[in-house]
Design an enzyme around this catalytic site. Sequence first.
Site, PDB file in Angstrom:
ATOM      1  N   HIS A   7      21.684   8.488 -26.434  1.00 44.09           N
ATOM      2  CA  HIS A   7      21.824   8.840 -24.611  1.00 44.09           C
ATOM      3  C   HIS A   7      20.750   8.270 -24.645  1.00 44.09           C
ATOM      4  CE1 HIS A   7      22.088  12.355 -21.753  1.00 44.09           C
ATOM      5  NE2 HIS A   7      22.142  10.721 -21.207  1.00 44.09           N
TER       6      HIS A   7
ATOM      7  N   HIS B 193      19.534   5.002 -21.074  1.00 45.64           N
ATOM      8  CA  HIS B 193      20.003   3.616 -20.381  1.00 45.64           C
ATOM      9  C   HIS B 193      19.195   3.048 -20.431  1.00 45.64           C
ATOM     10  CE1 HIS B 193      23.091   7.361 -17.816  1.00 45.64           C
ATOM     11  NE2 HIS B 193      21.994   7.975 -18.864  1.00 45.64           N
TER      12      HIS B 193
ATOM     13  N   GLU C 100      23.766  18.993 -16.259  1.00 45.92           N
ATOM     14  CA  GLU C 100      22.605  18.361 -16.163  1.00 45.92           C
ATOM     15  C   GLU C 100      22.123  19.362 -15.542  1.00 45.92           C
ATOM     16  OE1 GLU C 100      21.905  14.481 -15.532  1.00 45.92           O
ATOM     17  OE2 GLU C 100      19.870  14.504 -15.832  1.00 45.92           O
TER      18      GLU C 100
ATOM     19  N   ASP D  19      17.332   9.748 -22.754  1.00 40.29           N
ATOM     20  CA  ASP D  19      18.471   9.285 -21.510  1.00 40.29           C
ATOM     21  C   ASP D  19      17.538   7.846 -21.139  1.00 40.29           C
ATOM     22  OD1 ASP D  19      19.266  10.263 -19.814  1.00 40.29           O
ATOM     23  OD2 ASP D  19      18.291  12.176 -18.923  1.00 40.29           O
ATOM     24  N   ASP D  20      16.401   8.219 -20.237  1.00 39.30           N
ATOM     25  CA  ASP D  20      15.165   7.529 -19.661  1.00 39.30           C
ATOM     26  C   ASP D  20      13.583   7.512 -19.584  1.00 39.30           C
ATOM     27  OD1 ASP D  20      17.494   6.887 -17.828  1.00 39.30           O
ATOM     28  OD2 ASP D  20      17.446   9.157 -17.291  1.00 39.30           O
TER      29      ASP D  20
HETATM   30  N1  ADE Z   1      21.274   7.345 -14.788  1.00 39.50           N
HETATM   31  C1  ADE Z   1      20.205   7.506 -15.343  1.00 39.50           C
HETATM   32  N2  ADE Z   1      19.685   8.772 -15.737  1.00 39.50           N
HETATM   33  C2  ADE Z   1      20.811   9.722 -15.781  1.00 39.50           C
HETATM   34  C3  ADE Z   1      20.437  10.856 -15.753  1.00 39.50           C
HETATM   35  N3  ADE Z   1      19.565  11.259 -16.249  1.00 39.50           N
HETATM   36  N4  ADE Z   1      21.109  11.464 -15.276  1.00 39.50           N
HETATM   37  C4  ADE Z   1      21.788  11.708 -14.187  1.00 39.50           C
HETATM   38  N5  ADE Z   1      22.368   9.474 -14.275  1.00 39.50           N
HETATM   39  C5  ADE Z   1      21.586   9.099 -14.838  1.00 39.50           C
HETATM   40 ZN    ZN Z   2      21.675  10.167 -19.394  1.00 40.06          ZN
END
Ligand code: ADE
Ligand code: ZN
Length: 338
Positions: free
Chosen positions: A19, A21, A202, A280-281
Site C-alpha cells: 500500500h 502511492h 479509512e 501509504d504516503d
Molecule cells: N491517495 C493517496 N493517499 C491516500 C489515502 N490515504 N487515502 C485515499 N486516497 C489517497
Molecule cells: Zn492509500
Amino acid sequence: MESSDLLKLIRGIPKAELHLHLEGSFEPELMFEIAHRNNIRLDYNSIESLKKAYKFNNLQEFLDIYYTGAQVLIHERDFFDLTWAYLSKVHSQNVVHVEVFFDPQTHTDRGIAFEVVITGIYKALQKAKEELNISSKLIMSYLRHLSQEEAFKTLESSIPHKEWIDGVGLDSSEMGNPPSKFTEVFKASASHGYKLVAHAGEEGPADYIWEALDLLNVVRIDHGNRCLDDPALIQRLLDGNIALTLCPLSNLELKVIQKMEDHPVAKMLDKGILATIHSDDPAYFGGYMNENYYETAKALNLDETQLMQLAINAFEASWLSPEDKEKHISLVKAYFGH
Ligand code: ADE
Ligand code: ZN
C-alpha cells in the site's frame, strides 16, 4: 525490548509493501529539484516552509497538498526519478517486494499523456528488478471524487499498456464517494484481467468495506480500519481470507486515530485477520516501512510473533506466485529462528 534492539530487529525483516502511492513518496527535496528543472514555481519558497505545511486534520486536507505537489511531474524522466527514489529508499529498509499505486488521472487531467506517466514508472520498476532485486506489481488507481465515466476513460487509456499493469484500485476522497459508484468500471477492469483492490473504511464506515467486497469484488481492502465495528464483517474477512493493508503513521497523521496506542492492528491479528502494515504516503506522513513497523510495535507492545505474522501476512496477501510467496515466507520464518 530495548528501542535500539527493536529497530535492529525490524530493519532486518524481509518485507513486502502493498500500500504505497508513488505520488505520496515525493520527498520535498526531489519536488523542488524537479520543479526547478521544469521551470515551475511552487507556492512555498523553501523545503522547510513546504514541510511546515504538512499538518493535516483529515484526509481531504492532505489530498489538497498531495495533488498540488504532483503537478510538477511533467516528463517521463520525472516519473522515473520519483519511482526510483522510492525504490532506492525501501531497498535500504530490506523491502524485497512492492505493489505500488499510481493515480493516472492526477496527471492526464493536466494534459500529461498516460504513456509518459507509465513508461517512467515502468522503467524504474524494471531497473529495481535488475539492480536491487526488488520484484513489483503496478496498480492503477481511479480517483473516486471523479465520475465513473472518467474512470472508464482511464481504463481505456490503460489498455495499450496492460502488460505493465497488474491491478486497479480506488483512492482519493472517501466520504460521499462509496465503492458502489464504481461497480461497472470495476467489472470492466476485471474483464481485462486486472486484479481489484479498493480503499475502504479509512474515514468511511464499515458499509463501504461491504460494498467494496460485494459490489466491486476486491481481493484486498486498503485500510479497512473500521471493520472492527461490525462482527459480521470480521467473519466475512476471515472467510474470504481478505487482507487489510493498514497504514499506521498515515492513520495518525490524518487523525483517523488520535494516538498510536489506539491503532486496531493488534486486535485484528488477535482475531486472525490477514492484517499487514505499509506506509501509504511516506513523504507526507513521516516514515517508510521500518518507521511504520517500529512506531506500531512500540505503541502496541507487539512481540516477535506478531511482527513475524505481519511480515508473513504481507507476502501471503501479495500477488506473487505461490512458489515465490513460499520462498519469501520461509526467509521471514528463518529470520525469526523458525
Ligand atoms: N491517495 C493517496 N493517499 C491516500 C489515502 N490515504 N487515502 C485515499 N486516497 C489517497
Ligand atoms: Zn492509500
